[in-house]
Design a protein around this motif. Structure first.
Motif, short mmCIF file in Angstrom:
data_model
loop_
_atom_site.label_atom_id
_atom_site.label_comp_id
_atom_site.label_asym_id
_atom_site.label_seq_id
_atom_site.Cartn_x
_atom_site.Cartn_y
_atom_site.Cartn_z
N SER A 152 19.18 73.46 -25.20
CA SER A 152 18.01 73.97 -25.91
C SER A 152 16.84 73.00 -25.93
O SER A 152 15.79 73.29 -26.51
N GLY A 153 17.03 71.83 -25.29
CA GLY A 153 15.98 70.82 -25.27
C GLY A 153 15.93 70.01 -26.55
O GLY A 153 16.44 70.43 -27.59
N LEU A 154 15.38 68.83 -26.44
CA LEU A 154 15.28 67.95 -27.60
C LEU A 154 14.23 68.48 -28.57
O LEU A 154 13.13 68.85 -28.17
N SER A 155 14.57 68.50 -29.85
CA SER A 155 13.67 69.07 -30.85
C SER A 155 12.66 68.06 -31.38
O SER A 155 11.60 68.44 -31.89
N GLY A 156 12.98 66.80 -31.30
CA GLY A 156 12.11 65.78 -31.88
C GLY A 156 12.47 65.44 -33.31
O GLY A 156 12.00 64.44 -33.85
N CYS A 157 13.30 66.27 -33.93
CA CYS A 157 13.78 66.00 -35.28
C CYS A 157 15.18 65.39 -35.20
O CYS A 157 15.97 65.74 -34.32
N THR A 158 15.49 64.49 -36.09
CA THR A 158 16.77 63.79 -36.02
C THR A 158 17.55 63.95 -37.32
O THR A 158 16.99 64.30 -38.37
N ILE A 159 18.84 63.68 -37.20
CA ILE A 159 19.75 63.69 -38.34
C ILE A 159 20.63 62.45 -38.22
O ILE A 159 20.98 62.03 -37.11
N GLU A 160 20.97 61.85 -39.37
CA GLU A 160 21.77 60.62 -39.32
C GLU A 160 23.21 60.93 -38.94
O GLU A 160 23.88 61.72 -39.59
N ARG A 161 23.64 60.29 -37.87
CA ARG A 161 25.01 60.46 -37.38
C ARG A 161 25.93 59.38 -37.93
O ARG A 161 27.01 59.66 -38.42
N PHE A 162 25.51 58.13 -37.82
CA PHE A 162 26.29 56.99 -38.34
C PHE A 162 25.35 56.05 -39.08
O PHE A 162 24.25 55.76 -38.60
N ASN A 163 25.83 55.56 -40.22
CA ASN A 163 25.02 54.60 -40.97
C ASN A 163 25.18 53.19 -40.39
O ASN A 163 25.92 52.99 -39.43
N ALA A 164 24.47 52.23 -40.98
CA ALA A 164 24.45 50.86 -40.43
C ALA A 164 25.83 50.23 -40.42
O ALA A 164 26.21 49.55 -39.46
N PHE A 165 26.60 50.44 -41.47
CA PHE A 165 27.93 49.84 -41.53
C PHE A 165 28.84 50.42 -40.45
O PHE A 165 29.57 49.67 -39.79
N GLU A 166 28.78 51.72 -40.25
CA GLU A 166 29.62 52.35 -39.23
C GLU A 166 29.24 51.86 -37.84
O GLU A 166 30.12 51.64 -36.98
N ARG A 167 27.95 51.69 -37.59
CA ARG A 167 27.53 51.19 -36.28
C ARG A 167 27.96 49.74 -36.09
O ARG A 167 28.36 49.34 -34.99
N PHE A 168 27.92 48.94 -37.15
CA PHE A 168 28.39 47.56 -37.07
C PHE A 168 29.87 47.51 -36.72
O PHE A 168 30.30 46.75 -35.85
N VAL A 169 30.66 48.36 -37.38
CA VAL A 169 32.10 48.40 -37.10
C VAL A 169 32.35 48.81 -35.65
O VAL A 169 33.19 48.23 -34.95
N HIS A 170 31.62 49.83 -35.19
CA HIS A 170 31.79 50.30 -33.82
C HIS A 170 31.49 49.21 -32.81
O HIS A 170 32.27 48.94 -31.89
N TRP A 171 30.35 48.53 -32.99
CA TRP A 171 29.95 47.54 -31.99
C TRP A 171 30.79 46.27 -32.07
O TRP A 171 31.03 45.63 -31.04
N MET A 172 31.25 45.90 -33.24
CA MET A 172 32.14 44.75 -33.33
C MET A 172 33.45 45.03 -32.59
O MET A 172 33.94 44.20 -31.81
N ASP A 209 19.34 63.72 -32.17
CA ASP A 209 18.48 64.89 -32.18
C ASP A 209 19.22 66.08 -32.81
O ASP A 209 20.42 66.28 -32.58
N VAL A 210 18.51 66.87 -33.58
CA VAL A 210 19.13 68.00 -34.29
C VAL A 210 19.71 69.01 -33.32
O VAL A 210 20.82 69.53 -33.54
N ASN A 211 19.01 69.30 -32.23
CA ASN A 211 19.53 70.26 -31.25
C ASN A 211 20.81 69.74 -30.59
O ASN A 211 21.74 70.51 -30.32
N TRP A 212 20.84 68.45 -30.30
CA TRP A 212 22.07 67.85 -29.75
C TRP A 212 23.21 68.02 -30.75
O TRP A 212 24.33 68.39 -30.37
N ALA A 213 22.95 67.74 -32.00
CA ALA A 213 23.98 67.84 -33.02
C ALA A 213 24.46 69.28 -33.18
O ALA A 213 25.67 69.54 -33.32
N LYS A 214 23.54 70.25 -33.13
CA LYS A 214 23.94 71.65 -33.27
C LYS A 214 24.77 72.13 -32.10
O LYS A 214 25.67 72.97 -32.26
#
Length: 367
Positions: free
Chosen positions: A126-146, A338-343
């Motif tokens: 459906s193409g990128l909408s330009g609107c975003t939604i939070e998928r992972f917070n800072a702590f979750e991203r830190f855990v993932h990358w560590m 992106d919201v469309n990606w998430a949907k």
């Protein structure tokens, strides 16, 4: 000159005496060596063939499998004369494990290249909408990358230990290879702790969202739409494929941690004898009387096998999360997708988030 001939004659006489003595001892028709010696040989206490007339295959088999004597030094493991399991371990590590593991890694890379050529990058239909939604917070991203970065270091240093002498050594030379391998050894030992901590934090953070449900069956029936454009099966925060990755990392990572700790503390942490006892209760027939050295050898073999499987799985995960799917990397990059990606990929999760946001707005309005 005369001295030379005298030495040769003396050597010849000594050899003749030795041959005659050996022939008489080993021949059943030779002269008896005394009642005590003959009785010892007949009972099998004295090895035969060369130095006796009673061959004892069982004794030599026991020696080969690890018969133990006694020593006065602190290291009691030195009392083991022969440990043929070492030959079997080396043959397996340098043979089937290295060979099949290498082919498995190559096969994964070939499959991913073919998949990319045939399927291409999975786009947002459906193409990128330009609107975003939070998928992972800072702590979750830190855990993932560590966890991810420590695994990459562990994987590269481990692969160097297994294959480096065949591929890297001829390219960079002995001195550079020796220095790199030594650095990799220390990195492997110390960064392993970051990986273990990361596993624990990942489990605590995401286990509630990775419990299998009936929705996952629908996702699996169409393979998540990975092979068919425009197919987007329902999924919550994590789809069935991501849940398989999560539990593979958890089970494989814990197994790697256990075998790795037994290698960091050899002859102290022993995990296989107890594990084999539990498996034998289920009908298997594994050895349960293991020496500390055998425990270490089993740990090395298991650590290598599970590592190769884990690396193969993570290569596929890295591909899908980066080059293979548009918008996927943003989840662990910025945390916003992106919201469309998430949907398209996690529609039920988006619905839950919208309902929570709506209930929050209603609560504020009521207040």
């Amino acid at each position: 000159m005369i001295g030379k001939y005298v030495r040769e004659i003396a050597r010849f006489l000594a050899l003749t005496v030795l041959v005659v003595f050996t022939t008489n001892v080993s021949s059943p028709d030779g002269p008896a060596l005394g009642p005590a010696t003959a009785a010892a040989q007949t009972s099998g206490n004295v090895p035969g063939n060369f130095a006796g007339n009673a061959s004892d295959a069982e004794m030599w088999r026991a020696v080969r499998k690890g018969i133990r004597g006694s020593v006065s030094i602190p290291d009691k493991k030195a009392a083991q004369l022969v440990q043929s399991d070492g030959d079997e371990f080396r043959a397996f590590r340098n043979g089937p494990m290295s060979e099949y593991g290498g082919w498995a890694l190559l096969a994964v890379l070939i499959v991913l290249v073919l998949f990319f050529l045939l399927r291409g990058r999975i786009r947002v239909d459906s193409g990128l909408s330009g609107c975003t939604i939070e998928r992972f917070n800072a702590f979750e991203r830190f855990v993932h990358w560590m966890t991810a970065s420590s695994f990459v270091v562990l994987a590269l240093s481990g692969l160097n230990m297994l294959y480096g002498k065949y591929f890297l050594l001829p390219i960079i030379g002995k001195e550079a290879f020796a220095s790199l391998t030594l650095f990799g050894k220390y990195a492997h030992h110390w960064i392993a702790w970051a990986f273990i901590i990361g596993l624990l934090l990942m489990f605590v953070s995401w286990v509630k969202d990775n419990v299998p449900t009936l929705v996952d069956l629908k996702w699996l029936m169409v393979a998540g739409g990975l092979f068919t454009k425009g197919t987007h099966p329902p999924a919550r925060r994590f789809n069935a494929g991501q849940k398989l990755i999560f539990w593979s990392v958890m089970v494989g990572g814990i197994s790697l941690a256990a075998s790795g700790l037994s290698l960091q503390f050899p002859f102290e942490i022993q995990i296989f004898a107890g594990t084999f006892k539990m498996l034998n209760a289920l009908g298997f027939n594994f050895p349960t009387e293991l020496t500390p050295l055998q425990e270490t050898q089993y740990s090395i073999m298991w650590h290598g096998i599970v590592s190769l499987v884990m690396i193969s799985i993570i290569i596929g995960h890295i591909y899908i999360g980066s080059l293979g799917m548009e918008g996927a990397f943003d989840a662990v990059g910025t945390g916003q997708v992106d919201v469309n990606w998430a949907k398209e990929h996690h529609n039920l999760w988006v619905k839950d988030m919208e309902e929570k946001a709506g209930s929050g707005a209603s609560t504020q309005a009521a207040e």
